[in-house]
Design a protein around this motif. Structure first.
Motif, PDB file in Angstrom:
ATOM      1  N   LEU A   1      -7.623  -0.167  -1.248  1.00  0.00           N
ATOM      2  CA  LEU A   1      -7.336  -0.892  -0.009  1.00  0.00           C
ATOM      3  C   LEU A   1      -8.518  -1.787   0.369  1.00  0.00           C
TER       4      LEU A   1
ATOM      5  N   THR B   1      -6.521   5.437  -2.722  1.00  0.00           N
ATOM      6  CA  THR B   1      -5.799   4.631  -1.743  1.00  0.00           C
ATOM      7  C   THR B   1      -6.833   3.808  -0.992  1.00  0.00           C
TER       8      THR B   1
ATOM      9  N   LEU C   1       0.881  -1.172   0.000  1.00  0.00           N
ATOM     10  CA  LEU C   1       0.000   0.000   0.000  1.00  0.00           C
ATOM     11  C   LEU C   1       0.915   1.218   0.000  1.00  0.00           C
TER      12      LEU C   1
END
Ligand code: GTP
Length: 595
Positions: A115, A111, A99
């Motif tokens: 995720l 992001t 990540l």
């Protein structure tokens, strides 16, 4: 299988995914320093120029750790919302994910959405702060965000820089320690997940897969479950910088297959490969047919180029299965195609490739979404083009597609962002603070409202400090009407739009005003009218002008006169004749230019 690690990198656009991937390739000597071009993974010209990864790829690295050689398969994922299904399949092929977060920017919309995809697939997450070489890095702040988001310890967050190479070794070591080796039974029937494909003009379509169970050998007779087609595995192998043929691949491996497939349509991302003899009993879950979400007409500027345009589109479709098109004709623009795209970026890419790779000169109409139209006779039709909307009298209700949008912005811009979304008929679902200064707003929004200028507006009102991501969220009924534009009494089908009833009047007025600016004065008055059904709701007039372009030449200098006429002819080329009115290309995009 113990020595295999399959991982991907998830990151928001520009957080440095490709740069860091390159560093890993050099560090593991998969690519020599000298061979290293910037961003080897982004192989298409267009990708390099735009600096974004359009298609995902995979590459295998060998890495020594405590005297043992590991095979690390890096599966690259595209970073843009248009390609989120591809991201989800690439993620499904991995056991771990890096990540990556830009330490000067912090967590952004993508992001988070990527995720979530990784967590849904139970991936081991390795958090990395990138761009630590930059003086404006704020690692403590970003670390707090990461800890908040995934609940890790501060010590687990790796500090890295794709520029200096800092942290690269640590990342590789961590992958080996933390990412679990793939599970799966090499003795079971073959079950391989297709996560990507590329078109190669010499070898046909090359499909990339990860084997969940079983084995595949060269010359095996295999079947793709969703399409039902059978192929001989002419060549299988693993992906280094080049393709490396192998005789056998086994559970846990990531590889490629070449089997004389001619068109991209036959290879569906998410499909399962199995053997024709002794097939697996069920396909790998999560397969979806990708559907185009955004539609637009593409027309040749010169009607004579229609056949060339068709052949260019055919070729594009050979290597991009997500592009759809069908012939369409417009009274205003002549013969062309109604094309379906995954999203706006996809549309831009296709348009650019048509112009660059196929040297086509095209007019693209304003993009729209697809509507479900329920008729009074009980039937339902799907409408891809505003001018194709049935007569109001036979329509019962219209449903339009919605998205669930996540916008992350600093607290200074919450007000303007909120206003923009409400103005676009958005409904606020959730608002939460990531830190004291940064908030995430979640909205339900009609996709039709964001397909044109939303993203640009968002960027400008937030001075670039807002990130945006979305997922499809079903259909909802809406009071939509078709707004038509008439030039000297003649309807211009390519200018019709579907708009919400409450906005129709001001919208019609603004369209007329904009068209008045864009349509040049001609030798007669031009009436521009906006209408809903038979009702005219706005009107503007372009006043006549009488201009003899050669008058200045006193009839004397003939070459100068010819030059002027030539120039005028060229100018005409970019015009379309609508009835007796000449309409410049940019007028067909007028709606995009409304303030
Ligand atoms: P997409 O493919 O569009 O998702 O972008 P990406 O995440 O792959 O980002 P990319 O690697 O293309 O990097 C984006 C920009 O940041 C480029 O201009 C890089 O040169 C720069 N960059 C990447 N990593 C670093 C870093 O560690 N330090 C500095 N200073 N710049 C970096």
């Amino acid at each position: 299988m113990d020595s295999i690690r399959n991982f991907c990198i998830i990151a928001h656009i520009d957080h440095g995914k490709s740069t860091l991937a390159d560093r890993m390739l050099v560090h593991t000597k998969t690519v020599g320093e000298r061979e290293m071009r910037d961003q080897v993974l982004d192989s298409m010209d267009l990708e390099q120029e735009r600096g974004i990864t359009i298609k995902s790829h995979a590459i295998q690295m060998d890495y020594e750790h405590e005297g043992k050689t590991y095979k690390l398969n890096l599966i690259d994922t595209p970073g843009h919302v248009d390609f989120s299904y591809e991201v989800s399949r690439s993620i499904a092929a991995c056991e771990g994910a890096l990540l990556i977060i830009d330490s000067t920017q912090g967590i952004q919309a993508q992001t988070i959405s990527n995720l979530y995809l990784a967590l849904e697939n139970d991936l081991e997450i390795i958090p990395v702060l990138n761009k630590m070489d930059l003086p404006n890095a704020i690692p403590e702040v970003v670390e707090d965000q990461v800890i908040d988001l995934i609940g890790c310890d501060r010590e687990e967050i790796i500090h890295a820089s794709g520029k200096t190479g800092m942290g690269v070794e640590e990342i590789l070591e961590r992958i080996i320690e933390k990412v679990p080796p793939p599970k799966g039974d090499p003795e079971a029937p073959l079950q391989a997940l297709i996560f990507d494909s590329v078109f190669n003009s010499f070898r046909g379509v090359i499909a990339y897969f990860k084997i969940l169970n079983g084995q595949i050998k060269t010359k095996d007779l295999v079947k793709f479950v969703a399409t039902g087609k059978q192929y001989d595995a002419d060549e299988i192998g693993v992906l280094k910088l080049n393709m490396v043929p192998k005789n056998v691949l086994s559970a846990g491996d990531v590889g490629y297959i070449i089997s004389g497939i001619k068109t991209a349509k036959e290879v569906k991302v998410g499909d399962t490969i199995t053997h024709v003899e002794s097939p697996c009993d069920k396909a790998i879950s999560g397969f979806e047919e990708v559907k185009p979400m955004v539609f637009a007409g593409i027309y040749p500027v010169d009607a004579d180029d229609y056949e060339d345009l068709r052949s260019a589109m055919d070729k594009l479709q050979l290597n991009d299965a997500s592009l759809t098109f069908e012939p369409e004709s417009s009274a205003a623009l002549g013969f062309g195609f109604r094309c379906g795209f995954l999203g706006l970026l996809h549309m831009e890419i296709i348009q650019e490739r048509l112009e660059r790779e196929y040297d086509m000169n095209v007019i693209t109409t304003v993009p729209n979404v697809s509507y479900l139209v329920h008729l009074t006779d009980g039937n339902t039709v799907r409408v891809y083009n505003p001018s194709g909307l049935p007569n109001q009298t036979v329509i019962d209700t219209i449903e339009e597609p919605y998205i669930r949008a996540s916008i992350i912005t600093s607290s200074d811009f919450i007000g303007p962002v909120m206003n923009l979304c409400l103005d676009k008929r958005g409904v606020l679902i959730n608002q939460s603070y990531l830190t004291a200064e940064r908030a995430e707003l979640v909205f339900n929004l009609p996709l039709g409202e964001i397909v044109f200028d939303f993203y640009d507006k968002l960027k400008s009102i937030s001075r670039g400090y807002a990130s945006f991501d979305y997922h499809m969220n079903g259909y909802k009924p809406a009071k939509l009407v078709r707004l038509d534009i008439l030039l000297n009494g003649e309807m211009v089908d390519a200018l019709s739009t579907l708009t919400h009833f409450d906005n129709a009047y001001p919208f019609g007025r603004r369209m007329c005003e904009k068209l008045k600016e864009l349509i040049p004065r001609q030798q007669f008055d031009i009436a521009i009218q906006a209408a809903i059904g038979a009702k005219i709701i706005a009107r503007e007039t372009v006043k006549a002008v009488r201009k003899d372009v050669t008058a200045k030449c006193y009839g004397g200098d003939i070459s100068r006169k010819r030059k002027l006429l030539e120039k005028q002819k060229k100018g005409k080329k970019r015009m379309k004749q609508v009835g007796n009115v000449e309409v410049p290309q940019n007028a067909f995009l007028a709606v995009l230019k409304l303030d």
